[in-house]
Design an enzyme around this catalytic site. Structure first.
Site: not given
Ligand code: NAP
Length: 477
Positions: A88, A210, A229, A234, A328
């Site tokens: 992006v 948690e 957080d 929430h 936590k």
């Molecule tokens: P993650 O596992 O780190 O995944 C990040 C995603 O973003 C991956 O698909 C990655 O693609 C993509 N990405 C990173 N840099 C990029 C770039 N420059 N261009 C395009 N795509 C890029 O994160 P996540 O845990 O899924 O969380 C995603 C969001 O949801 C975050 O804001 C997080 O705070 C929020 N969130 C997550 C959870 C949870 O349970 N995981 C809960 C609540 C909120 P690649 O892997 O292909 O590099």
């Protein structure tokens, strides 16, 4: 404005959230025939993959995170998926993305499941590629900033491309059945509303506990802490749902207008009304676990526990404290709201004193509602009538057996696809939440407050117990 998406563009399509929640939720909606057969889902992330490779990736996620009995139509679901690799930060990458999605993008829904520092370049790329049109809906994952100023920056960047009526800010708690049931309980029953005020309610407690520690989100969590957080989003949403006035309808604006009034009425926190903690080594459910500093590998001033005594300054809640606590490595995983009523004004029983009624709304892991009532203990009562507190219990899964209990993201994704904003957070709400949280952090800074230590497996520092006890209140455990 009626809307039904024909394409869903999912940024962060290879991430943890997509694998654990978004793909399984979309597959469940597909399986139950709830999404239009024409809806195409386009995954986008940095990894280089073909459509076929992404389908294999998605299949592996579904096999890992979805119960086998819900995967009956998985193969058919996978056919909806395609994939485009995009960095992006590279504007040129949005041209091929627009080709893959197809223009015009009037009935496009976009979900940003990426880190918030990627929102701005993503929106710029979407605008340039013609993917941010009048009709396009966009959904944003939390965290929306780390304070009011950064949250405004994100909101301004999104507002440059999308009107507020097209922005869907996620707080996944609002997608939970029991959280929505709070509205049904309050506004579809005559019983509670006349008592739902300072005259009859002594205090409210909201707990989000948690058992887990730092897990994998090390840098994010250490930069955020429990207040930002959990409380900022929430817990304040739960508080707003408990405290708001009855909306005139269950429409997005009517509900959000009432919530934001509560959030704006939160009194700035004074020193002595909050306690912070950080866990040290201990035992949770019989397992020895290390301390936060050991998991992190260094010292830190980040709070893993916070307890607050909050006040909503309006007529309804004058003098009714709202005790909030989250942390936590606590002894149990539990999210619940406790509404503690006042005692009866006069007791006619000289046997046992009547305990005040208490309404407990369990959100997780058990979804239940318990109202404690006083009842006569059977017997001849020669020394006066003997009373005991008994629970009136509703276990939601039993009350609605046979009904599928859906995870929050199923509901939220379907609402996004159908353009219903009721369960999404409006800009003024997020900013009112941050304004209050910033005030707390300023007090902490002014007082030079450092988190007190607590043993993993305990209910936080003893000062949190004292915070409640000073108001004559015991935490519900
Ligand atoms: P993650 O596992 O780190 O995944 C990040 C995603 O973003 C991956 O698909 C990655 O693609 C993509 N990405 C990173 N840099 C990029 C770039 N420059 N261009 C395009 N795509 C890029 O994160 P996540 O845990 O899924 O969380 C995603 C969001 O949801 C975050 O804001 C997080 O705070 C929020 N969130 C997550 C959870 C949870 O349970 N995981 C809960 C609540 C909120 P690649 O892997 O292909 O590099």
């Amino acid at each position: 404005m009626s809307f039904r998406a024909d394409r869903l563009l999912l940024f962060g399509a290879t991430g943890d959230l997509a694998q654990r929640m978004l793909l399984p939720s979309l597959c469940a909606l597909h399986t139950d025939g709830l999404i239009d057969p024409e809806l195409r889902i386009i995954g986008a992330a940095r990894s280089d993959m073909s459509d076929g490779e992404y389908r294999n990736f998605a299949r592996a996620s579904l096999e890992k995170f979805m119960p086998a009995e819900r995967r009956g139509r998985m193969a058919d679901f996978l056919n909806r998926l395609s994939y485009q690799h995009v960095d992006v930060n590279d504007l040129a990458a949005f041209g091929p993305l627009a080709e893959k999605v197809g223009l015009p993008a009037e009935r496009l829904a976009i979900f940003l499941s990426t880190a918030p520092d990627l929102f701005r370049p993503t929106i710029k790329g979407l605008m340039q590629a013609g993917l941010a049109n009048n009709g396009t809906r966009i959904s944003l994952e939390k965290p929306l900033g780390h304070d009011l100023a950064s949250s405004r920056e994100i909101n301004d960047a999104v507002a440059a491309a999308f009107p507020e009526g097209c922005i869907f800010r996620i707080d996944h708690y609002l997608g939970k059945e029991t959280v929505q049931n709070l509205l049904a309980l309050r506004f579809a029953n005559l019983l509670f509303e006349p008592l739902w005020n300072a005259q009859y309610i002594d205090h409210v407690q909201i707990t989000v506990a948690e058992t887990v520690g730092l897990e994998s989100r090390v840098d994010f969590y250490d930069g955020a802490g429990a207040l930002r957080d959990m409380v900022q989003n929430h817990m304040l949403q739960l508080l707003a749902l408990v405290a708001m006035e009855p909306p005139s309808s269950f429409s997005a604006d009517a509900v959000r207008d009432e919530k934001v009034k509560v959030l704006r009425a939160l009194r700035r926190m004074e020193s002595g009304e909050s306690v912070t903690g950080q866990y040290r080594a201990g035992a949770v459910s019989g397992t020895i676990v290390p301390g936060y500093d050991e998991e992190l590998g260094r010292d830190s001033n980040t709070e893993t526990f916070v307890a607050l005594k909050a006040h909503v300054d309006n007529w309804r809640w004058k003098g009714v404290p709202f005790y909030l606590r989250t942390g936590k490595r606590l002894p149990q995983r539990v999210t619940e709201i406790v509404v503690q009523f006042r005692p009866v004004p006069h007791s006619i029983f000289n046997g046992t004193k009547a305990k005040p009624n208490r309404l407990v709304i369990g959100i997780q892991p058990e979804e239940n509602i318990t109202l404690s009532l006083m009842s006569k203990v059977p017997g001849l009562d020669r020394q006066g009538m003997s009373l005991r507190q008994v629970p009136l219990d509703i276990a939601m899964p039993d009350a609605f057996s046979g009904k599928v209990r859906r995870i929050a993201y199923e509901r939220l994704l379907l609402d996004l696809i159908e353009g219903d904003q009721t369960l999404f957070v409006r800009r003024d709400e997020v900013e009112a939440q941050w304004a209050w949280i910033d005030g707390i952090r300023e007090e902490w800074h002014k007082d030079g407050m450092a988190p007190k230590t607590y043993s993993a497996g305990s209910w936080g520092p003893s000062a949190a117990i004292a915070l409640a006890e000073r108001g004559g209140v015991s935490w519900h455990e």
